[in-house]
Motif scaffolding. Structure first.
Motif, PDB file in Angstrom:
ATOM      1  N   PHE A  74      -1.693  -6.641   8.849  1.00 52.57           N
ATOM      2  CA  PHE A  74      -0.070  -6.845   9.134  1.00 52.57           C
ATOM      3  C   PHE A  74       0.438  -6.482   7.829  1.00 52.57           C
ATOM      4  CE2 PHE A  74      -1.130  -9.416  12.881  1.00 52.57           C
ATOM      5  CZ  PHE A  74      -0.435  -8.666  13.917  1.00 52.57           C
ATOM      6  N   GLY A  75      -0.330  -6.638   6.574  1.00 54.05           N
ATOM      7  CA  GLY A  75       0.223  -6.447   5.326  1.00 54.05           C
ATOM      8  C   GLY A  75       0.612  -7.598   4.666  1.00 54.05           C
ATOM      9  N   ILE A  76       0.001  -8.886   5.176  1.00 57.91           N
ATOM     10  CA  ILE A  76       0.520 -10.092   4.693  1.00 57.91           C
ATOM     11  C   ILE A  76      -0.117 -10.321   3.512  1.00 57.91           C
ATOM     12  CG2 ILE A  76       0.418 -12.506   5.124  1.00 57.91           C
ATOM     13  CD1 ILE A  76       0.830 -11.928   8.416  1.00 57.91           C
ATOM     14  N   LEU A  77      -1.476 -10.174   3.519  1.00 54.39           N
ATOM     15  CA  LEU A  77      -2.277 -10.448   2.256  1.00 54.39           C
ATOM     16  C   LEU A  77      -1.645  -9.516   0.878  1.00 54.39           C
ATOM     17  CD1 LEU A  77      -6.090 -10.281   2.896  1.00 54.39           C
ATOM     18  CD2 LEU A  77      -4.609 -12.384   2.318  1.00 54.39           C
ATOM     19  N   ARG A  79       1.178  -9.364   0.167  1.00 52.99           N
ATOM     20  CA  ARG A  79       2.397 -10.171   0.013  1.00 52.99           C
ATOM     21  C   ARG A  79       2.269 -11.610  -0.534  1.00 52.99           C
ATOM     22  NH1 ARG A  79       7.440  -8.033   2.357  1.00 52.99           N
ATOM     23  NH2 ARG A  79       7.057  -5.882   3.362  1.00 52.99           N
ATOM     24  N   VAL A  80       1.244 -12.021  -0.136  1.00 52.04           N
ATOM     25  CA  VAL A  80       1.048 -13.362  -0.357  1.00 52.04           C
ATOM     26  C   VAL A  80      -0.167 -13.759  -1.270  1.00 52.04           C
ATOM     27  CG1 VAL A  80       2.380 -14.305   1.702  1.00 52.04           C
ATOM     28  CG2 VAL A  80      -0.215 -14.016   1.875  1.00 52.04           C
ATOM     29  N   LEU A  81      -1.132 -12.800  -1.176  1.00 49.14           N
ATOM     30  CA  LEU A  81      -2.506 -12.944  -2.302  1.00 49.14           C
ATOM     31  C   LEU A  81      -2.760 -11.772  -2.455  1.00 49.14           C
ATOM     32  CD1 LEU A  81      -4.468 -15.712  -0.116  1.00 49.14           C
ATOM     33  CD2 LEU A  81      -3.811 -15.657  -2.454  1.00 49.14           C
ATOM     34  N   PRO A  82      -2.053 -10.906  -3.139  1.00 49.48           N
ATOM     35  CA  PRO A  82      -2.463  -9.570  -3.658  1.00 49.48           C
ATOM     36  C   PRO A  82      -3.576  -9.600  -4.699  1.00 49.48           C
ATOM     37  CG  PRO A  82      -0.386 -10.240  -4.798  1.00 49.48           C
ATOM     38  CD  PRO A  82      -0.661 -11.224  -3.759  1.00 49.48           C
ATOM     39  N   GLU A  83      -3.905 -10.571  -5.034  1.00 48.54           N
ATOM     40  CA  GLU A  83      -5.031 -10.619  -5.824  1.00 48.54           C
ATOM     41  C   GLU A  83      -6.317 -10.597  -5.002  1.00 48.54           C
ATOM     42  OE1 GLU A  83      -2.119 -13.587  -7.315  1.00 48.54           O
ATOM     43  OE2 GLU A  83      -2.809 -13.242  -5.146  1.00 48.54           O
ATOM     44  N   VAL A  84      -6.187 -10.900  -3.911  1.00 45.19           N
ATOM     45  CA  VAL A  84      -7.470 -10.465  -2.950  1.00 45.19           C
ATOM     46  C   VAL A  84      -7.427  -9.175  -2.630  1.00 45.19           C
ATOM     47  CG1 VAL A  84      -8.486 -11.144  -0.755  1.00 45.19           C
ATOM     48  CG2 VAL A  84      -7.537 -12.896  -2.161  1.00 45.19           C
ATOM     49  N   THR A  85      -6.251  -8.507  -2.192  1.00 43.37           N
ATOM     50  CA  THR A  85      -6.438  -7.015  -1.912  1.00 43.37           C
ATOM     51  C   THR A  85      -6.794  -6.048  -2.853  1.00 43.37           C
ATOM     52  OG1 THR A  85      -4.004  -6.795  -1.788  1.00 43.37           O
ATOM     53  CG2 THR A  85      -5.273  -7.518   0.341  1.00 43.37           C
ATOM     54  N   ALA A  86      -6.385  -6.640  -4.104  1.00 40.75           N
ATOM     55  CA  ALA A  86      -6.559  -5.892  -5.245  1.00 40.75           C
ATOM     56  C   ALA A  86      -8.162  -5.456  -5.303  1.00 40.75           C
ATOM     57  CB  ALA A  86      -6.182  -6.638  -6.656  1.00 40.75           C
ATOM     58  N   GLY A  87      -9.205  -6.020  -4.702  1.00 43.17           N
ATOM     59  CA  GLY A  87     -10.483  -5.684  -4.692  1.00 43.17           C
ATOM     60  C   GLY A  87     -10.780  -4.408  -3.785  1.00 43.17           C
ATOM     61  N   LYS A  88      -9.795  -3.848  -3.354  1.00 41.97           N
ATOM     62  CA  LYS A  88      -9.886  -2.865  -2.635  1.00 41.97           C
ATOM     63  C   LYS A  88     -10.261  -1.447  -3.457  1.00 41.97           C
ATOM     64  CE  LYS A  88      -7.099  -3.870   1.391  1.00 41.97           C
ATOM     65  NZ  LYS A  88      -5.897  -3.800   2.229  1.00 41.97           N
ATOM     66  N   GLY A  89     -11.515  -0.898  -3.166  1.00 42.42           N
ATOM     67  CA  GLY A  89     -11.629   0.299  -4.059  1.00 42.42           C
ATOM     68  C   GLY A  89     -12.213   0.216  -5.469  1.00 42.42           C
TER      69      GLY A  89
END
Length: 175
Positions: A74-77, A79-89
């Motif tokens: 949904f794109g929520i991460l 917006r609220v925890l970009p530190e977590v999705t920054a691990g992609k790639g």
């Protein structure tokens, strides 16, 4: 559905929690409404304490991995925890992490939590490698390996900032 979400944007998070805790699926109209309201910025209007509590409820439940995947979808991460999705790639040394990038590792480690972990343990697991992105150094040659020097120290500072942003207590944040 959009009207109901606009009345109380926390319903976005509750929909994700109910879907995952009760092993339901989303109605396509609900999915569409949630995506539209997130794009319109309604997730950012949720009171920080309520958002933190809903995230915590998702993390301590056995369905946590799917809930995190839903938050990501949904794109929520972002917006609220970009530190977590920054691990992609962010690649990791394959001799230590055959599962792939940091994002895949973050998802995998959620599976190793006890069925009913403490809130602190669940958050620690989710945030434990968020320092890998900023510290990642690619090898200089074919014989070299990926370096993630001091990612634990950098990650601790990033985690503190994220936890403060989510209004965790000073005690929890410092631990």
């Amino acid at each position: 559905r959009k009207v109901r979400i606009r009345e109380d944007p926390l319903r976005i998070m509750r929909a994700i929690r109910f879907k995952n805790h009760l092993n339901f699926s989303y109605n396509p109209e609900t999915t569409k409404a949630i995506k539209e309201e997130i794009e319109d910025g309604f997730i950012e209007t949720i009171a920080t304490d309520r958002l933190r509590d809903e995230l915590t409820n998702l993390l301590v439940h056995p369905s946590r991995r799917q809930a995190i995947l839903d938050l990501n979808e949904f794109g929520i991460l972002d917006r609220v925890l970009p530190e977590v999705t920054a691990g992609k790639g962010i690649t990791q040394p394959p001799q230590f992490h055959a599962e792939g990038d940091v994002w895949q590792h973050e998802l995998l480690i959620l599976d190793y939590l006890p069925i009913n972990p403490s809130e602190r343990l669940a958050w620690a697991v989710l945030l434990h490698d968020i320092g890998k992105g900023p510290t990642s150094i690619k090898p200089h040659n074919a014989k070299g390996r990926i370096r993630l020097d001091r990612h634990y120290e950098v990650g601790a500072e990033i985690a503190k900032a994220a936890l403060r942003r989510l209004n965790f207590s000073n005690h929890d944040t410092n631990d």
